[in-house]
Design a protein around this motif. Structure first.
Motif, PDB file in Angstrom:
ATOM      1  N   ASP A 405       1.119  -1.004   0.292  1.00 23.20           N
ATOM      2  CA  ASP A 405      -0.302  -0.297   0.194  1.00 23.20           C
ATOM      3  C   ASP A 405       1.227   1.130   0.046  1.00 23.20           C
ATOM      4  N   LYS A 406       2.121   1.059   0.941  1.00 23.88           N
ATOM      5  CA  LYS A 406       2.823   2.684   1.091  1.00 23.88           C
ATOM      6  C   LYS A 406       3.762   2.679  -0.288  1.00 23.88           C
ATOM      7  N   GLN A 407       3.690   1.309  -1.500  1.00 25.44           N
ATOM      8  CA  GLN A 407       4.339   1.410  -3.449  1.00 25.44           C
ATOM      9  C   GLN A 407       3.285   1.916  -3.599  1.00 25.44           C
ATOM     10  N   ARG A 408       1.864   1.898  -3.735  1.00 30.76           N
ATOM     11  CA  ARG A 408       0.813   2.431  -4.144  1.00 30.76           C
ATOM     12  C   ARG A 408       1.046   3.402  -4.354  1.00 30.76           C
ATOM     13  N   LYS A 409       0.873   4.511  -2.491  1.00 34.09           N
ATOM     14  CA  LYS A 409       0.283   6.005  -2.554  1.00 34.09           C
ATOM     15  C   LYS A 409       1.952   6.399  -3.051  1.00 34.09           C
TER      16      LYS A 409
END
Lengths: 435, 102
Positions: A405-409
């Motif tokens: 999710d962090k990567q996506r963000k």
């Protein structure tokens, strides 16, 4: 009328290299310097390169050379106002070539240049400090000497080697360039030498005695202008400075000393300098125009080397090494010209051929598109430094959000700030300029 | 960082040594350009880019005052004056700034 084989104008790295090379080959050489002593007018961030210095003064490191510290670690910071992503390389093996010659080391130019010029004197060159050259002298379409500011100050020689530094007026007087340097081909560097005890420097920069570190800082510290800040460790001082394009200074109207003060107050820089006392403030222009902005390198009876010839590789903060190599090659060319008894442009063009074969013109050719990019896209520094910091901050903040999710963000934020077509274009432009 | 802080360049210049000549090595060749054109078109950038604050605009006299004694010989004004009306020459041999560190 006394006539020399060669007159060298300017006792910096290029001039000393040229004078020493020619004097050693038995030529009569006068080395003119406008400062009261060599180095009196000279400023640089502070990294000198051993291989090229050793080609002028063999085994200089065993001869009391004023080396401040030998660089064992180079760091690069991409900085925002209060954070940085840092990369670097540390290696004791990097510090020395196999023969014991230091690879890169810090110097203070007022000390180094004085010592270096002495080596040219020892080789037989006649050093004349306190002497400003006001013009070149012509005869039958050839440069035949110089007019100094002294009374009856005309000097004659077979060849005049111009090593009089950035914004050389003499390059124009010698008809090697017909216009002044453009503001986007010039940076202004401002610097302070901040005194600190050696053991404090060693503790703060993680160094052993004699070892040195360099830090180059890109991003917020240049406040939207193209350039970078730097910290270089000396023996008992730290050189802290920042250089930015003059064209950008003209537009932003940010006074350079405010820029420098901002760098010193940066939360990552301040602790490294805490308790230090400013020993000296300095400023100097840096030629950053690269290959496209170079003057003609030779004419009848004249050669040009170093900053006067725009020989700076800004991306790698190299300059003194280019200057020493160019000065040496200029010297070798004049020695060959003397052997042939021909000092015309035809023989002196050998100099350009030698430079083409050396790293000097190869590197400047490789980066020939970079100055244009730096002028046109000062935003790149700030934007990508900030994005890199946000990404690092996100990944390193442990808050229960999954890494995917962090990567996506991060990706969302990146493409919001620089939509994919722009991102691709930026990458392509940078790649094109440095490939 | 940021624009708000006040820096006195005088404090920085205080760390320097000079051997002053009696006469200036800097002349404005056409002061009318500074008054009539540069103010509107460029806002007189020499008053901000000079690292030694050599150039100051005097509105009463409507001209640039040149404090040549402060000059650190960086040569930026040779390039940075949009109209090239700053005639900067190197000081006479041996005069001018004398860096001890450099």
């Amino acid at each position: 009328m006394e006539k020399f084989d060669a007159i060298v104008v300017g006792a910096g790295p290029a001039g000393v290299a040229a004078a020493a090379t020619m004097a050693r080959a038995g030529l009569s050489v006068v080395l003119l310097e406008r400062g009261e002593y060599p180095g009196a007018k000279n400023v640089m961030g502070g990294v000198m390169y051993g291989r090229m210095a050793a080609e002028v003064v063999p085994e200089f490191w065993t001869q009391g050379a004023p080396i401040e510290r030998v660089v064992v670690e180079e760091r690069l910071w991409l900085a925002t106002e209060d954070s940085a992503v840092s990369v670097g390389h540390r290696s004791p093996a990097m510090a020395y070539h196999p023969d014991g010659c230091p690879n890169a080391f810090t110097v203070l130019r007022a000390r180094w240049d004085r010592w270096f010029a002495q080596k040219a004197e020892e080789a037989g060159a006649l050093l004349v400090p306190g002497t400003t050259v006001e013009d070149v002298l012509w005869q039958d379409g050839r440069v035949v000497g110089v007019r100094t500011g002294r009374e009856e100050g005309d000097l004659y020689a077979h060849v005049v080697v111009l090593c009089d530094g950035v914004n050389s007026a003499l390059v124009q007087r010698a008809k090697l360039r017909d216009h002044p340097v453009e503001p986007h081909h010039l940076a202004l560097g401002v610097k302070e030498v901040v005194g600190l005890p050696p053991e404090v420097i060693e503790a703060r920069f993680n160094l052993e005695p004699g070892q040195g570190a360099t830090i180059e800082i890109y991003g917020a510290v240049t406040r939207g202008m193209s350039g970078y800040g730097f910290l270089y460790t000396n023996h008992d001082s730290v050189s802290v400075g920042v250089g930015v394009l003059v064209s950008h200074l003209m537009r932003t109207r940010i006074p350079p000393y405010e820029l420098l003060e901002g760098l010193k107050q940066h939360p990552l820089v301040r602790p490294l300098l805490a308790g230090g006392e400013t020993l000296e403030y300095s400023a100097h222009a840096i030629p950053e125009g690269g290959l496209a902005a170079m003057p003609k390198l030779y004419g009848d009876g004249v050669l040009v080397a170093g900053d006067a010839a725009m020989m700076v590789n800004g991306l790698h903060r190299e300059g003194s090494n280019l200057a020493m190599t160019a000065g040496r090659l200029a010297g070798e060319t004049v020695v060959e010209a003397k052997r042939r008894g021909d000092f015309s442009a035809r023989t002196l063009s050998l100099y350009a051929a030698k430079l083409e074969e050396s790293f000097v013109l190869k590197d400047l050719r490789k980066y020939r598109h970079l100055p244009e990019l730096a002028e046109r896209r000062p935003d790149l520094f700030g934007t990508y430094a900030e994005l890199a910091n946000r990404a690092a901050h996100e990944m390193l903040t442990v808050d229960g959000v999954s890494k995917r999710d962090k990567q996506r963000k991060i990706w969302r934020e990146l493409t919001r700030r620089r939509p994919l077509p722009f991102l691709t274009r930026d990458l392509y432009e940078v790649w094109k300029a440095i490939r | 960082m940021g624009a708000g802080q006040s820096v006195r360049v005088e404090d920085k210049l205080y760390t320097l040594r000079w051997k002053h000549d009696r006469t200036t090595h800097i002349r404005i060749t056409d002061p009318r350009v500074c008054a009539d054109r540069c103010g509107d078109e460029w806002r007189r950038p020499c008053t901000t880019f000079c690292p030694a604050k050599v150039y100051e605009w005097d509105p009463e006299q409507a001209r640039i005052l040149v404090a040549y004694e402060n000059c650190v010989e960086c040569t930026t004004c040779l390039t940075g004056c949009p109209y090239r009306v700053i005639d900067w020459r190197p000081p006479r041999g041996g005069f001018g700034v004398q860096y001890r560190y450099g």
